[in-house]
Write a protein that holds these residues in place. Structure first.
Motif, short mmCIF file in Angstrom:
data_model
loop_
_atom_site.label_atom_id
_atom_site.label_comp_id
_atom_site.label_asym_id
_atom_site.label_seq_id
_atom_site.Cartn_x
_atom_site.Cartn_y
_atom_site.Cartn_z
N ARG A 1 -4.04 -6.55 6.17
CA ARG A 1 -5.12 -6.18 7.10
C ARG A 1 -6.19 -7.29 7.12
O ARG A 1 -6.61 -7.74 8.18
CB ARG A 1 -5.73 -4.84 6.69
CG ARG A 1 -7.07 -4.51 7.33
CD ARG A 1 -6.96 -3.97 8.72
NE ARG A 1 -6.27 -2.69 8.73
CZ ARG A 1 -6.09 -1.97 9.84
NH1 ARG A 1 -6.55 -2.40 11.00
NH2 ARG A 1 -5.44 -0.84 9.78
N ILE B 1 -0.99 4.52 19.27
CA ILE B 1 -0.17 3.51 19.94
C ILE B 1 0.94 3.02 19.01
O ILE B 1 2.10 2.90 19.38
CB ILE B 1 -1.05 2.31 20.38
CG1 ILE B 1 -2.02 2.74 21.49
CG2 ILE B 1 -0.19 1.13 20.83
CD1 ILE B 1 -3.07 1.68 21.82
N THR B 2 0.56 2.76 17.76
CA THR B 2 1.51 2.23 16.79
C THR B 2 2.60 3.25 16.46
O THR B 2 3.78 2.90 16.35
CB THR B 2 0.76 1.81 15.50
OG1 THR B 2 -0.22 0.82 15.86
CG2 THR B 2 1.70 1.24 14.46
N VAL C 1 -5.41 -3.05 17.57
CA VAL C 1 -4.07 -2.48 17.74
C VAL C 1 -3.02 -3.37 17.05
O VAL C 1 -2.14 -2.89 16.34
CB VAL C 1 -3.73 -2.30 19.24
CG1 VAL C 1 -2.26 -1.94 19.42
CG2 VAL C 1 -4.62 -1.22 19.85
N ALA D 1 -5.55 3.31 18.01
CA ALA D 1 -4.62 2.25 17.56
C ALA D 1 -3.48 2.84 16.74
O ALA D 1 -2.35 2.37 16.79
CB ALA D 1 -5.37 1.19 16.74
N VAL D 2 -3.78 3.90 16.01
CA VAL D 2 -2.75 4.57 15.21
C VAL D 2 -1.76 5.27 16.13
O VAL D 2 -0.54 5.20 15.93
CB VAL D 2 -3.39 5.57 14.23
CG1 VAL D 2 -2.33 6.46 13.59
CG2 VAL D 2 -4.17 4.83 13.15
N GLU E 1 -6.38 4.36 8.64
CA GLU E 1 -6.15 3.15 9.45
C GLU E 1 -4.71 2.96 9.88
O GLU E 1 -4.45 2.30 10.89
CB GLU E 1 -6.65 1.92 8.70
CG GLU E 1 -8.16 1.93 8.53
CD GLU E 1 -8.68 0.68 7.86
OE1 GLU E 1 -7.92 0.06 7.09
OE2 GLU E 1 -9.84 0.34 8.11
N ILE E 2 -3.76 3.47 9.10
CA ILE E 2 -2.37 3.41 9.57
C ILE E 2 -1.64 4.70 9.19
O ILE E 2 -1.90 5.30 8.16
CB ILE E 2 -1.56 2.21 9.02
CG1 ILE E 2 -1.34 2.35 7.52
CG2 ILE E 2 -2.17 0.88 9.37
CD1 ILE E 2 -0.01 1.78 7.09
N VAL E 3 -0.73 5.10 10.06
CA VAL E 3 0.20 6.18 9.75
C VAL E 3 1.59 5.57 9.87
O VAL E 3 2.03 5.21 10.95
CB VAL E 3 0.04 7.36 10.72
CG1 VAL E 3 1.13 8.39 10.49
CG2 VAL E 3 -1.34 8.01 10.53
N THR F 1 -3.18 -3.01 13.35
CA THR F 1 -2.59 -1.74 12.94
C THR F 1 -1.06 -1.84 12.96
O THR F 1 -0.38 -1.35 12.05
CB THR F 1 -3.07 -0.61 13.88
OG1 THR F 1 -4.50 -0.64 13.90
CG2 THR F 1 -2.60 0.75 13.42
N GLU G 1 5.22 3.33 19.16
CA GLU G 1 6.09 2.16 19.13
C GLU G 1 7.03 2.19 17.90
O GLU G 1 8.18 1.77 17.97
CB GLU G 1 5.26 0.89 19.13
CG GLU G 1 5.91 -0.21 19.94
CD GLU G 1 4.89 -1.14 20.52
OE1 GLU G 1 4.91 -2.32 20.15
OE2 GLU G 1 4.05 -0.69 21.34
#
Ligand SMILES: Nc1ncnc2c1ncn2[C@@H]1O[C@H](COP(=O)(O)OP(=O)(O)OP(=O)(O)O)[C@@H](O)[C@H]1O
Ligand SMILES: [Mg+2]
Lengths: 121, 133
Positions: B23, A88-89, B34, A85-86, A53-55, B37, A92
């Motif tokens: 979360r 895009i994040t 998004v 979503a990962v 879910e996140i990197v 995240t 940024e």
């Protein structure tokens, strides 16, 4: 601490990250993979992050380190399944995974490895 | 609305718990996938900084409201060595150690509001807010 299993199919190692890993587990995975590449004389490493879910900068650095390390051990790394979503994040956040090959899914990742290897022959 | 919650940051496992709790609150506040995240990634960076550079700290996780907008606010605090040169620490790529130097500068880009207060010898407080669209 979670230990991520490393699967072997032919001369490819496949790692699928299924849980939210703490930093220590990430470092252990890095070491386990380096050993496995040598032990099995692997030519390719696939890291499936489709359920991740996140990197953040820590995981990002692991992906880059694994890619660099396997290159040095004569193997190619492909990171597959990154969520939109990962991605895009990550952009940024400013993380540049320039040296890391990616593919949309496992199948495309395996095809990419085959392609890289036949080109190298 | 969820009551504010104070969580310790004393181990790598705590960093995971912070990510998971943030979360959940972001989902509850109606943030897009998004934006969830982004705020969870910022939380991970800031929690790790508190752990690595200050030997630990805490985060206060609260919901915020402004008219019809709702969001999540995170206040990371530690009593570590502080940051002597905040401008330099906020620069992309600057790390006092072997990091990528993206935790602070990257987190600022990932959230809507970012505030850092630090004094050498006293500690560091970083407050970030992410609003729903
Ligand atoms: N809570 C803190 N207490 C003391 N110093 C801090 C704290 N947070 C950050 N710093 C300092 O600011 C610098 C920049 O932090 P930042 O998170 O941007 O990069 P990093 O942690 O070095 O690398 P990365 O997060 O990309 O792995 C750190 O190297 C550290 O010197
Ligand atoms: Mg950092």
């Amino acid at each position: 601490m979670e230990r991520v299993p490393i699967l072997k199919i032919g001369d490819i190692l496949i790692v699928s990250i299924q849980v939210d890993l703490e930093d220590q587990s990430v470092l252990t995975l890095q070491e386990d993979l380096a050993e496995a590449v040598v032990k099995h004389a692997a030519r390719g490493v696939i890291i499936d992050i489709s359920v991740v879910e996140i990197v953040d900068s820590f995981i990002g650095r692991m992906l880059a380190t694994i890619a660099g390390m396997s290159r040095m051990l004569d193997a190619q790394t492909v990171v597959v399944g990154m969520r939109p979503a990962v991605a895009i994040t990550l952009v940024e956040l400013g993380l540049n995974l320039g040296g890391v090959r990616t593919a949309l899914n496992l199948e495309k990742g395996i095809a990419l490895l085959d392609h890289v290897r036949s080109a190298a022959r | 609305m969820t009551a504010a919650r104070e969580m310790p940051i004393a181990s790598n496992g705590d960093v995971v718990l912070v990510r998971q709790y943030v979360r959940g609150v972001a989902v509850e506040m109606g943030l897009s996938l998004v934006d969830q995240t982004k705020v969870v990634t910022a939380a991970s960076e800031l929690a790790r900084n508190a752990l690595v550079y200050a030997g630990g700290g805490a985060v206060r996780v609260e919901t915020v409201e402004n008219g019809r907008r709702r969001g999540v606010r995170l206040t990371f605090s530690d009593e570590g060595p502080g940051i002597p040169d905040v401008d330099r620490a906020m620069t992309d790529g600057w790390s006092s150690g072997t990091g990528l130097g993206l935790g602070l500068s990257g987190s600022r880009r990932l959230v809507d509001e970012f505030d850092l207060e630090s004094a050498p010898g006293k500690g560091t407080v970083v407050t970030v807010t992410k609003w729903g669209r």
